[in-house]
Write an enzyme that holds these catalytic residues in place. Sequence first.
Site, PDB file in Angstrom:
ATOM      1  N   LYS A 115       0.864  -1.188   0.000  1.00 34.87           N
ATOM      2  CA  LYS A 115       0.000   0.000   0.000  1.00 34.87           C
ATOM      3  C   LYS A 115       0.898   1.235   0.000  1.00 34.87           C
ATOM      4  CE  LYS A 115      -4.437   1.184   0.487  1.00 34.87           C
ATOM      5  NZ  LYS A 115      -5.622   0.568  -0.103  1.00 34.87           N
ATOM      6  N   GLY A 129     -20.713   7.437   4.199  1.00 31.70           N
ATOM      7  CA  GLY A 129     -19.777   7.856   3.159  1.00 31.70           C
ATOM      8  C   GLY A 129     -20.303   7.548   1.774  1.00 31.70           C
ATOM      9  N   GLY A 167     -19.003   8.249  -1.248  1.00 30.95           N
ATOM     10  CA  GLY A 167     -17.942   8.563  -2.201  1.00 30.95           C
ATOM     11  C   GLY A 167     -18.045   7.666  -3.419  1.00 30.95           C
ATOM     12  N   VAL A 192     -17.286   4.548  -3.940  1.00 31.37           N
ATOM     13  CA  VAL A 192     -17.914   3.244  -3.716  1.00 31.37           C
ATOM     14  C   VAL A 192     -19.289   3.415  -3.077  1.00 31.37           C
ATOM     15  CG1 VAL A 192     -17.679   0.967  -2.696  1.00 31.37           C
ATOM     16  CG2 VAL A 192     -15.633   2.209  -3.358  1.00 31.37           C
ATOM     17  N   TYR A 249     -21.559   5.733  -3.004  1.00 32.45           N
ATOM     18  CA  TYR A 249     -22.690   6.217  -3.805  1.00 32.45           C
ATOM     19  C   TYR A 249     -23.196   5.110  -4.753  1.00 32.45           C
ATOM     20  CZ  TYR A 249     -25.943   9.500  -5.771  1.00 32.45           C
ATOM     21  OH  TYR A 249     -27.114  10.132  -6.116  1.00 32.45           O
TER      22      TYR A 249
HETATM   23  P1  NAD Z   1     -13.954   8.332  -1.528  1.00 36.10           P
HETATM   24  O1  NAD Z   1     -12.929   9.254  -1.033  1.00 36.10           O
HETATM   25  O2  NAD Z   1     -14.465   8.475  -2.909  1.00 36.10           O
HETATM   26  O3  NAD Z   1     -15.225   8.356  -0.551  1.00 36.10           O
HETATM   27  C1  NAD Z   1     -15.163   8.517   0.816  1.00 36.10           C
HETATM   28  C2  NAD Z   1     -16.403   9.315   1.191  1.00 36.10           C
HETATM   29  O4  NAD Z   1     -16.495   9.360   2.618  1.00 36.10           O
HETATM   30  C3  NAD Z   1     -16.344  10.768   0.689  1.00 36.10           C
HETATM   31  O5  NAD Z   1     -17.562  11.101   0.063  1.00 36.10           O
HETATM   32  C4  NAD Z   1     -16.129  11.578   1.973  1.00 36.10           C
HETATM   33  O6  NAD Z   1     -16.685  12.862   1.912  1.00 36.10           O
HETATM   34  C5  NAD Z   1     -16.833  10.692   2.987  1.00 36.10           C
HETATM   35  N1  NAD Z   1     -16.435  10.898   4.367  1.00 36.10           N
HETATM   36  C6  NAD Z   1     -15.237  11.243   4.875  1.00 36.10           C
HETATM   37  N2  NAD Z   1     -15.293  11.313   6.222  1.00 36.10           N
HETATM   38  C7  NAD Z   1     -16.563  10.998   6.561  1.00 36.10           C
HETATM   39  C8  NAD Z   1     -17.230  10.855   7.791  1.00 36.10           C
HETATM   40  N3  NAD Z   1     -16.633  11.087   8.952  1.00 36.10           N
HETATM   41  N4  NAD Z   1     -18.533  10.473   7.777  1.00 36.10           N
HETATM   42  C9  NAD Z   1     -19.173  10.229   6.612  1.00 36.10           C
HETATM   43  N5  NAD Z   1     -18.572  10.343   5.402  1.00 36.10           N
HETATM   44  C10 NAD Z   1     -17.282  10.716   5.376  1.00 36.10           C
HETATM   45  O7  NAD Z   1     -13.380   6.854  -1.283  1.00 36.10           O
HETATM   46  P2  NAD Z   1     -13.889   5.508  -1.917  1.00 36.10           P
HETATM   47  O8  NAD Z   1     -13.029   5.159  -3.057  1.00 36.10           O
HETATM   48  O9  NAD Z   1     -15.361   5.528  -2.079  1.00 36.10           O
HETATM   49  O10 NAD Z   1     -13.513   4.483  -0.748  1.00 36.10           O
HETATM   50  C11 NAD Z   1     -14.276   4.425   0.437  1.00 36.10           C
HETATM   51  C12 NAD Z   1     -13.640   3.430   1.401  1.00 36.10           C
HETATM   52  O11 NAD Z   1     -13.566   2.151   0.788  1.00 36.10           O
HETATM   53  C13 NAD Z   1     -12.200   3.762   1.815  1.00 36.10           C
HETATM   54  O12 NAD Z   1     -11.995   3.320   3.135  1.00 36.10           O
HETATM   55  C14 NAD Z   1     -11.354   2.946   0.872  1.00 36.10           C
HETATM   56  O13 NAD Z   1     -10.087   2.647   1.411  1.00 36.10           O
HETATM   57  C15 NAD Z   1     -12.205   1.702   0.772  1.00 36.10           C
HETATM   58  N6  NAD Z   1     -12.005   0.946  -0.457  1.00 36.10           N
HETATM   59  C16 NAD Z   1     -12.183   1.546  -1.660  1.00 36.10           C
HETATM   60  C17 NAD Z   1     -12.006   0.798  -2.813  1.00 36.10           C
HETATM   61  C18 NAD Z   1     -12.225   1.396  -4.170  1.00 36.10           C
HETATM   62  O14 NAD Z   1     -12.312   0.645  -5.157  1.00 36.10           O
HETATM   63  N7  NAD Z   1     -12.351   2.705  -4.286  1.00 36.10           N
HETATM   64  C19 NAD Z   1     -11.646  -0.565  -2.731  1.00 36.10           C
HETATM   65  C20 NAD Z   1     -11.514  -1.143  -1.477  1.00 36.10           C
HETATM   66  C21 NAD Z   1     -11.686  -0.386  -0.347  1.00 36.10           C
END
Ligand code: NAD
Length: 349
Positions: free
Chosen positions: A80, A180, A182, A184, A186
């Site tokens: 990572k 959250g 974001g 994923v 949404y």
């Molecule tokens: P992202 O940054 O697009 O979304 C995160 C969302 O969480 C954002 O909308 C942000 O505003 C919100 N957020 C931040 N702090 C918050 C809080 N205290 N309360 C509520 N919402 C809050 O990230 P992502 O790519 O959607 O990933 C989300 C999680 O999933 C992360 O932990 C990431 O490590 C994990 N993950 C993502 C993937 C991927 O394919 N993107 C794969 C495996 C794991």
Amino acid sequence: MAVFNSLNFENHEGVHFFADEDSGLKAIIAVHNTVRGPGAGGTRLWQYSNEQAALDDVLNLSKAMSYKNAMADIPFGGGKGVIIRPEGDFDRKALFAAYGRAVESLGGIYCTAEDVGVTPSDMEVIRTQTKFVGGLDHGVAASGDPSPVTAEGVFRGLKVAWKKVSGQSDLGGVRVAVQGLGHVGYTLAEKLVHAGAKVWAADINENVLTKAKRELGAVIVPIDEIHTQDVDIFAPCALGGAVNPKSLPEIKARIIGGAANNQLSNSDLGIDLLEKGILYCPDYVINGGGIINVASELSGTYDPKWVDARLDGLSRTLKEIFEISDDSGQPTNIVADKIAKMRITSAQT
Ligand code: NAD
């Protein structure tokens, strides 16, 4: 700063620190284990409160990637990267180009992709410096943003968990609190609503909340109350530690399963969840879809059928974890750790 004595060091093969004065890059790449293949895992851009926090985060995430990649049954080990977000304005292209050089300097023991705060266009910049990168929008095997596939894996996993808890195969009428919205979160919320579920949501981003209310009919709740909602499923999709000694007594859901990495602030909480009768879907199993997608790209030929089959494999593994947990009385997170370690050890032998 504690490195070898850090709580999460746990036999990392290597921890690499990079700095580039011109771009302001300060990054750490942790390679936990390469027995199954090169360490693969995303890069996170985050405003850490201090360097120790960045180190703790990367070590924790990198170890989880070893387990995640073993559970996803892909030929990669765990690694990572984290970039400490420079203060004030910064040249994003220069930052990611410097980071790309850092990845290249490791000679292929680490392959990167997107994580929180990082986009496919950042990956394109990294690609100008190294071939050890996936999640690209362009190129022969480009797989793009892995988030939709992560969301699909979480969605399928929640169906498995709901079937176990309720006996029902579909998610119609199921109440889900998504923390959250974001990349994923949404997409997951969209899939849930299309499947007939009702979504409660919280985010720090007002725009996305307005959109979710308008497009998905989501009920918006404050960020410090999302875990307390009277729902069937709590889906942490923001940052780690959503389940902690303070939040756990307030969780009413029967299932916890979401995209966030390291959802339990400490692994002993798995015992508390078991005692409370909450079915926990181990994070690094249910959220393995994205890395499966990236792995297909890194193999040189993107194959959607291979990805789909691996996603089904994740669901089967989750079901197996639930069954072993039932039979042995062990928490699901501990059962998952044991299976992951066994898969890594058997690759070694
Ligand atoms: P992202 O940054 O697009 O979304 C995160 C969302 O969480 C954002 O909308 C942000 O505003 C919100 N957020 C931040 N702090 C918050 C809080 N205290 N309360 C509520 N919402 C809050 O990230 P992502 O790519 O959607 O990933 C989300 C999680 O999933 C992360 O932990 C990431 O490590 C994990 N993950 C993502 C993937 C991927 O394919 N993107 C794969 C495996 C794991």
